[in-house]
Design a protein around this motif. Structure first.
Motif, short mmCIF file in Angstrom:
data_model
loop_
_atom_site.label_atom_id
_atom_site.label_comp_id
_atom_site.label_asym_id
_atom_site.label_seq_id
_atom_site.Cartn_x
_atom_site.Cartn_y
_atom_site.Cartn_z
N UNK A 1 1.19 -1.51 0.14
CA UNK A 1 0.13 0.69 0.43
C UNK A 1 0.66 1.02 -0.39
N UNK A 2 2.08 1.00 0.75
CA UNK A 2 2.81 2.50 0.99
C UNK A 2 3.40 3.01 -0.24
N UNK A 3 3.65 1.41 -1.46
CA UNK A 3 4.11 1.60 -2.65
C UNK A 3 3.18 2.13 -3.68
N UNK A 4 2.21 1.65 -3.68
CA UNK A 4 1.19 1.95 -4.42
C UNK A 4 0.72 3.69 -4.15
N UNK A 5 0.79 3.95 -2.87
CA UNK A 5 1.03 6.16 -2.62
C UNK A 5 1.58 6.29 -3.38
N UNK A 6 2.49 5.94 -3.10
CA UNK A 6 3.86 6.71 -3.83
C UNK A 6 3.44 6.80 -5.06
N UNK A 7 3.47 5.75 -5.09
CA UNK A 7 3.33 5.66 -6.72
C UNK A 7 2.19 6.82 -8.20
N UNK A 8 1.13 6.67 -6.56
CA UNK A 8 0.26 7.90 -7.33
C UNK A 8 -0.23 8.84 -7.34
N UNK A 9 0.82 9.59 -5.48
CA UNK A 9 1.81 10.85 -6.42
C UNK A 9 2.32 10.82 -7.26
N UNK A 10 3.15 10.07 -7.35
CA UNK A 10 4.17 10.60 -8.98
C UNK A 10 3.15 10.56 -9.90
N UNK A 11 2.66 9.93 -10.22
CA UNK A 11 1.37 10.02 -11.23
C UNK A 11 1.02 10.97 -11.16
N UNK A 12 0.08 11.44 -10.06
CA UNK A 12 -0.43 13.16 -9.89
C UNK A 12 0.47 14.10 -10.26
N UNK A 13 1.93 14.50 -9.34
CA UNK A 13 3.14 15.04 -9.83
C UNK A 13 2.74 15.49 -11.10
N UNK A 14 2.73 14.24 -11.83
CA UNK A 14 3.07 14.54 -13.56
C UNK A 14 2.41 14.73 -14.25
N UNK A 15 1.56 14.83 -14.10
CA UNK A 15 -0.05 14.64 -14.68
C UNK A 15 -0.06 16.73 -14.50
N UNK A 16 0.25 17.00 -13.31
CA UNK A 16 0.27 18.50 -12.54
C UNK A 16 1.18 19.55 -14.11
N UNK A 17 2.49 18.70 -13.44
CA UNK A 17 3.55 19.47 -14.71
C UNK A 17 3.19 19.14 -15.75
N UNK A 18 2.91 18.10 -16.81
CA UNK A 18 1.94 18.30 -17.85
C UNK A 18 1.46 19.23 -18.25
N UNK A 19 0.62 19.66 -17.51
CA UNK A 19 -0.83 20.27 -17.64
C UNK A 19 -0.24 21.87 -17.27
N UNK A 20 0.41 22.06 -16.38
CA UNK A 20 1.50 23.75 -16.53
C UNK A 20 2.10 24.00 -17.21
N UNK A 21 2.77 22.96 -18.09
CA UNK A 21 3.79 23.08 -19.16
C UNK A 21 2.61 23.30 -20.74
N UNK A 22 1.65 22.61 -20.66
CA UNK A 22 0.75 22.40 -21.43
C UNK A 22 0.56 24.46 -21.70
N UNK A 23 -0.20 25.27 -19.99
CA UNK A 23 -1.04 26.36 -19.87
C UNK A 23 0.42 27.04 -20.82
N UNK A 24 1.74 27.29 -20.62
CA UNK A 24 3.36 27.64 -20.53
C UNK A 24 3.12 28.22 -22.26
N UNK A 25 2.96 26.86 -22.68
CA UNK A 25 2.84 26.94 -23.97
C UNK A 25 2.26 27.10 -24.87
#
Length: 324
Positions: free
Chosen positions: A170-194
Motif C-alpha cells: 500500500x505504501x508503494x502504491x501510494x507513492x506511485x499514485x503521488x508521482x503520477x499525479x505530480x507528473x500530470x500536474x507538471x504536464x498540465x502546467x507546461x501545456x498552459x505555458x506553451x
C-alpha cells in the motif's frame, strides 16, 4: 529589483531616469511599488501588476495600449523535482522591451548573460525574440526531463520481478499514485505555458501596428513551429500519464481484492466450526453422540477438518498467496 541589461556590461540597477538611457531591455524582478512607479515614469507606459498578469482572458493577456504591445503568460519554473507556475509580462515598445516577473527563470538569466557577453547592439524586438526562443528551449528541456521521469515511473509501476510485500504494497502504491499525479500536474502546467507562448508568437507576428523585421518574423515562425511540436509531445505525455494512472489504480484494485479474499477466507473458515459447535451445543436429550465416549474429540476433529479443508482449497486456488 529594477535592472538594465546592456551589451558588454553587467546588469546594473536603475535608480534614476538616466540609468535607463539607451537601454533596450529593462527588467523588473519582483518589483516594489517604487520601482514600478519609476518604470512607468521612464517608459511612459502603464506597468501591469501581478493580478493583471494572472488574468486568463486573451484580451487581458494580449493587447495594445498606445504604441506598446502588452503580453503575458504563465511560465513553469522547475527546481530539481519541484516546480511552480509564475506569471511573466512583456511590454514591447518601439525602442525597448520591459519585462515583469516575480521569480527568477533560467531562460531570462541565459539571455542576460548572452547580452552581457556580446558587443552587438540589440533592439527591443530582438531581445523579445531571444527570450521567447530561450523560454521554448527551456520548456523542451522540462518536457524531456518529464518524459524520462515517466519512463522510470512506468518501470516502477510494472515491475514484475519484485514481490510486493503485504506491509509495503500500500505504501508503494501510494507513492506511485503521488508521482503520477505530480507528473500530470507538471504536464498540465507546461501545456498552459506553451499555450500562452503560442498566443504571444502569433499575436506579435500578425500585429500590423508593431511590425517585426523579416528576419525576426522568420525566427518567430520557427518558435511557433517548435511550440506546435512541443504541444504534440505534451499530448503524448498526457496520454501516458493517464495510462499510468489507470494502471496504478488497477493495481490498487487488485490489492483491495486480495484483502477481500483474506477477509472472505477468514469469514468462511469461521462459519463451519461455529456451525459444528452450535449443533453439538444443543440441549436435546436424544443427540446420538451425547453419551459417546469419544464425542468430544470427534467434534473437535470435525471442527478442525472444517478449517483445514477450506484452507487447502483456497491455497490450491491461490487465494492465500500474495500477488506480484
Amino acid at each position: 529589483m529594477f535592472v538594465a541589461h546592456c551589451p558588454g556590461q553587467v546588469p546594473r540597477p536603475i535608480v534614476t531616469d538616466a540609468d535607463a538611457t539607451g537601454v533596450a531591455w529593462l527588467d523588473l524582478l519582483d518589483p516594489t511599488p517604487d520601482e514600478q512607479a519609476l518604470a512607468a515614469r521612464i517608459t511612459g507606459q502603464r506597468i501591469p501588476t501581478r493580478a493583471d498578469l494572472e488574468e486568463i482572458e486573451s484580451s487581458s493577456r494580449l493587447f495594445m495600449e498606445d504604441d506598446a504591445v502588452y503580453l503575458s503568460t504563465p511560465l513553469v519554473r522547475r527546481i530539481q523535482d519541484d516546480f511552480f507556475v509564475s506569471p511573466v509580462g512583456f511590454v514591447l515598445m518601439r525602442d525597448r522591451l520591459l519585462t515583469i516577473r516575480f521569480t527568477e527563470f533560467s531562460s531570462f538569466d541565459l539571455i542576460a548573460k548572452q547580452i552581457t557577453a556580446s558587443k552587438e547592439t540589440y533592439s527591443g524586438d530582438e531581445v523579445s525574440v531571444l527570450l521567447l526562443e530561450a523560454v521554448v528551449d527551456r520548456m523542451a528541456d522540462i518536457l524531456e526531463h518529464l518524459g524520462q521521469a515517466l519512463d522510470t515511473l512506468s518501470r516502477d509501476v510494472f515491475q514484475a520481478d519484485q514481490p510486493r510485500r503485504a506491509g509495503r504494497a500500500d505504501q508503494m502504491l501510494r507513492s506511485l499514485l503521488r508521482r503520477v499525479g505530480r507528473s500530470g500536474d507538471l504536464a498540465s502546467s507546461v501545456r498552459d505555458s506553451l499555450l500562452g507562448m503560442e498566443r504571444i508568437a502569433i499575436f506579435v507576428s500578425e500585429n500590423k501596428k508593431h511590425d517585426l523585421s523579416e528576419k525576426l518574423r522568420d525566427r518567430m515562425s520557427t518558435v511557433a513551429r517548435d511550440i506546435v511540436s512541443l504541444n504534440d509531445f505534451v499530448s503524448q505525455i498526457s496520454n501516458k500519464v493517464q495510462f499510468l494512472l489507470d494502471a496504478t489504480l488497477g493495481f490498487i484494485s487488485i490489492e483491495q481484492n486480495n484483502g477481500m479474499k483474506i477477509l472472505t477466507v477468514v469469514s468462511f473458515i469461521g462459519v463451519a466450526p461455529t456451525l459444528v459447535a452450535g449443533i453439538y451445543g444443543m440441549n436435546f436429550h436424544d443427540i446420538p453422540e451425547l453419551n459417546w465416549k469419544y464425542g468430544y474429540w470427534y467434534s473437535l476433529a470435525l471442527m478442525a477438518a472444517t478449517i483445514i479443508i477450506p484452507l487447502l482449497w483456497f491455497w490450491q486456488r491461490g487465494w492465500l498467496a500474495r500477488g506480484r
